[in-house]
Design a protein around this motif. Structure first.
Motif, mmCIF file in Angstrom:
data_model
loop_
_atom_site.group_PDB
_atom_site.id
_atom_site.type_symbol
_atom_site.label_atom_id
_atom_site.label_comp_id
_atom_site.label_asym_id
_atom_site.label_seq_id
_atom_site.Cartn_x
_atom_site.Cartn_y
_atom_site.Cartn_z
ATOM 1 N N THR A 97 0.795 -1.049 -0.027
ATOM 2 C CA THR A 97 -0.014 -0.051 0.058
ATOM 3 C C THR A 97 0.992 1.281 -0.035
ATOM 4 O O THR A 97 0.566 2.217 -0.987
ATOM 5 N N GLU A 98 1.935 1.190 0.820
ATOM 6 C CA GLU A 98 2.974 2.252 0.832
ATOM 7 C C GLU A 98 3.350 2.730 -0.257
ATOM 8 O O GLU A 98 3.419 3.724 -0.902
ATOM 9 N N LEU A 99 3.872 1.365 -1.192
ATOM 10 C CA LEU A 99 4.631 1.749 -2.592
ATOM 11 C C LEU A 99 3.603 2.251 -3.362
ATOM 12 O O LEU A 99 3.906 3.061 -4.232
ATOM 13 N N MET A 100 2.420 1.698 -3.512
ATOM 14 C CA MET A 100 1.380 2.354 -4.365
ATOM 15 C C MET A 100 1.088 3.778 -4.294
ATOM 16 O O MET A 100 0.992 4.586 -5.187
ATOM 17 N N ILE A 101 1.098 4.313 -2.943
ATOM 18 C CA ILE A 101 0.740 5.759 -2.685
ATOM 19 C C ILE A 101 1.926 6.520 -3.399
ATOM 20 O O ILE A 101 1.724 7.369 -3.992
ATOM 21 N N LEU A 102 3.084 5.949 -3.045
ATOM 22 C CA LEU A 102 4.185 6.799 -3.392
ATOM 23 C C LEU A 102 4.430 6.577 -5.112
ATOM 24 O O LEU A 102 4.828 7.885 -5.415
ATOM 25 N N ARG A 103 4.103 5.643 -5.510
ATOM 26 C CA ARG A 103 4.312 5.483 -7.153
ATOM 27 C C ARG A 103 3.192 6.439 -7.581
ATOM 28 O O ARG A 103 3.529 7.276 -8.560
ATOM 29 N N PHE A 104 2.034 6.596 -7.115
ATOM 30 C CA PHE A 104 1.007 7.370 -7.662
ATOM 31 C C PHE A 104 1.571 8.894 -7.573
ATOM 32 O O PHE A 104 1.133 9.625 -8.544
ATOM 33 N N LEU A 105 1.917 9.350 -6.283
ATOM 34 C CA LEU A 105 2.262 10.823 -6.038
ATOM 35 C C LEU A 105 3.437 10.876 -6.983
ATOM 36 O O LEU A 105 3.639 12.155 -7.357
ATOM 37 N N LEU A 106 4.457 10.098 -7.157
ATOM 38 C CA LEU A 106 5.330 10.299 -8.167
ATOM 39 C C LEU A 106 4.909 10.390 -9.524
ATOM 40 O O LEU A 106 5.557 11.611 -10.295
ATOM 41 N N GLY A 107 3.939 9.929 -9.905
ATOM 42 C CA GLY A 107 3.422 10.181 -11.213
ATOM 43 C C GLY A 107 2.639 11.549 -11.364
ATOM 44 O O GLY A 107 2.846 12.339 -12.334
ATOM 45 N N VAL A 108 2.276 11.907 -10.247
ATOM 46 C CA VAL A 108 1.479 13.315 -10.136
ATOM 47 C C VAL A 108 2.463 14.621 -10.393
ATOM 48 O O VAL A 108 2.255 15.314 -11.031
ATOM 49 N N PHE A 109 3.678 14.402 -9.604
ATOM 50 C CA PHE A 109 4.517 15.430 -9.727
ATOM 51 C C PHE A 109 5.113 15.367 -10.856
ATOM 52 O O PHE A 109 5.940 16.512 -11.258
ATOM 53 N N GLU A 110 5.620 14.269 -11.447
ATOM 54 C CA GLU A 110 6.451 14.361 -12.581
ATOM 55 C C GLU A 110 5.524 14.591 -13.967
ATOM 56 O O GLU A 110 6.126 14.892 -15.108
#
Length: 497
Positions: free
Chosen positions: A128-141
């Motif tokens: 779950t943590e990894l999913m959230i971080l990957r989603f946020l990385l996509g948002v900011f990039e």
């Protein structure tokens, strides 16, 4: 006689002025190429290192990442896919914020945020943590690449863009190579200070991102006319040389006056063909970028770290080929067959692994595929933007194309399955099919644009022969009504092939 005596000096003066202006313009563009483009490329290099498809995660999986975090191979693929969800959802909002905050502020801010997110990956302990971080990385990039493309239009002419996009994109390709070499060294730190190799990898790639973002906040200029690194004469030329002084439009400029043009981008068949072309060309791009170390490992390079190291040389070759082909495309102002050349190289590279079985031959095939795959997007991007007008329509069309390009990651992140190892025939075959589709669409697009140009030549000739016709049609609201034929719909607009 007296008049004749003055004609030659006058012509000499004009020629000298033009020659001097040309030299000064060349020096100005060179200054952009030396002071601005490399720094933007350096910023994008860190984006490529940090994002899931182009950097860290594809190397970390070779350091027992899945076992340490406690995720399955399918969950790992889902974490790669979720990056594109955030990437796609935030592209339009980012385009709007870009106009509000200006590129010189918005780009460093995005970079700072994704750098922090990248660092936080070192603390992940579950799915779950990894999913959230990957989603946020996509948002900011998501907004960085479109933001840089807009930023470059403030400085470069349209016929200079394909080469500069390729040079800029080259930093992404170099990042692929650099990531493999970097991972080879950093993953050896496993156990140092009680951390795993992949934790070190996220930290080493994340912290410099934050530092470069802070430097960019102070370094990037707002526009050429306000850049203190240019002389007053260079600033005047920088503004005067752009063929369209009002060309810098983003979705942040959308209002009632240009909403009709924005809507036309959604109903233009040409835009949709280019979108499918972007998608088709990017499936192979995103898939090979995600899984190249695993593919190479499947070829017989069993050592995990060696697989990372062997992934570097193909990317170095790809940088050279991409820049050379893009420069040729700009020089000859030809897009179709230059893009097809890149796709054709890839087709050879993806066909050979299906046929060959020996280790060296398979590695050579992967080398060929990677060499050609990065040629496609810079040229198709320049092809689209040079054929869509006015500016709001172009801005929306470009955003649609970028979305199609990144949507390919949703598929590309899932076509190479661990169950298909070691040869990954299914993944290679899917990529091969989409590359063939790309070539077919490119040829169809060229044919249709040529036909439209010939039709407009005929109509334009008729209008010149009978000037009254246009006036009568306009008064009656007919198909030649001037107000309905603007931008790329105008009869004097010719599509570039």
């Amino acid at each position: 006689m007296g008049n004749n005596n003055y004609e030659l000096p006058d012509n000499d003066i004009v020629d000298n002025d033009d020659s001097q202006k040309k030299v000064l313009e060349q020096k100005l563009v060179l200054k952009y190429d030396l002071l601005l483009l490399p720094f933007l490329s350096f910023m994008y290099l860190f984006s490529s290192l940090d994002r899931s498809t182009l950097g860290t995660i594809r190397n970390a999986v070779l350091d027992n990442f899945e076992e340490d975090v406690g995720i399955t191979p399918d969950e790992f693929n889902t974490c790669i896919t979720i990056f594109y969800a955030g990437f796609l959802l935030f592209q339009v909002p980012s385009n709007i914020f870009l106009k509000r905050f200006t590129a010189r502020r918005w780009l460093p801010l995005l970079m700072f945020c994704w750098g922090i997110i990248a660092c936080l990956h070192a603390t992940v302990s579950g799915y779950t943590e990894l999913m959230i971080l990957r989603f946020l990385l996509g948002v900011f990039e998501s907004g960085f690449f479109p933001g840089v493309l807009f930023f470059l239009t403030l400085f470069y002419k349209k016929n200079e863009m394909a080469t500069r996009i390729a040079l800029f994109w080259g930093s992404s390709v170099i990042a692929h190579s650099f990531a493999g070499v970097l991972a080879y060294a950093i993953l050896r730190l496993r156990g140092a200070h009680g951390m795993t190799g992949w934790q070190w990898l996220f930290i080493v790639e994340g912290v410099p991102t934050v530092v470069v973002a802070i430097i960019a906040w102070f370094y990037l200029p707002a526009s050429p006319e306000t850049w203190n690194r240019l002389s007053s004469e260079e600033r005047e030329l920088a503004v005067a040389r752009l063929e369209d002084k009002k060309q810098h439009v983003t979705l942040g400029d959308l209002d009632a006056s240009n909403r009709k043009q924005a809507f036309k981008a959604f109903t233009d068949w040409k835009v949709w063909v280019w979108m499918i072309m972007f998608f088709s060309g990017s499936v192979a791009n995103t898939s090979i970028s995600n899984f190249l170390p695993l593919i190479i490992k499947g070829l017989g390079y069993e050592d995990k770290l060696s697989a990372n190291l062997m992934s570097a040389p193909p990317y170095l070759s790809a940088v050279v080929v991409m820049i050379v082909v893009a420069h040729s495309s700009d020089r000859f102002q030809e897009r179709t067959f230059h893009a097809i050349l890149g796709a054709s190289i890839c087709i050879i590279g993806y066909t050979l692994p299906i046929i060959l079985t020996d280790k060296k031959g398979l590695y050579g095939a992967v080398f060929i595929a990677v060499t050609g795959i990065f040629v496609i997007n810079p040229i198709v991007n320049a092809w689209l933007t040079s054929n869509i007008a006015p500016e709001m329509k172009r801005s929306v069309a470009a955003a649609m194309a970028v979305s199609a390009n990144n949507s390919a990651g949703l598929l590309g992140a899932n076509i190479y399955r661990r169950s298909d190892a070691p040869r990954y025939i299914r993944g290679h075959s899917i990529s091969l099919g989409f590359l063939c589709l790309f070539i077919i669409l490119a040829l169809i697009q060229r044919f249709l644009l040529q036909r439209e140009n010939r039709l407009r030549d005929t109509i334009y000739k008729e209008l010149q022969e009978d000037g009254i016709r246009e006036e009568n049609e306009a008064q009656q609201g007919g198909p030649l009504a001037a107000e309905t034929r603007i931008g790329d719909e105008s009869y004097d607009f010719r599509y570039r092939l």
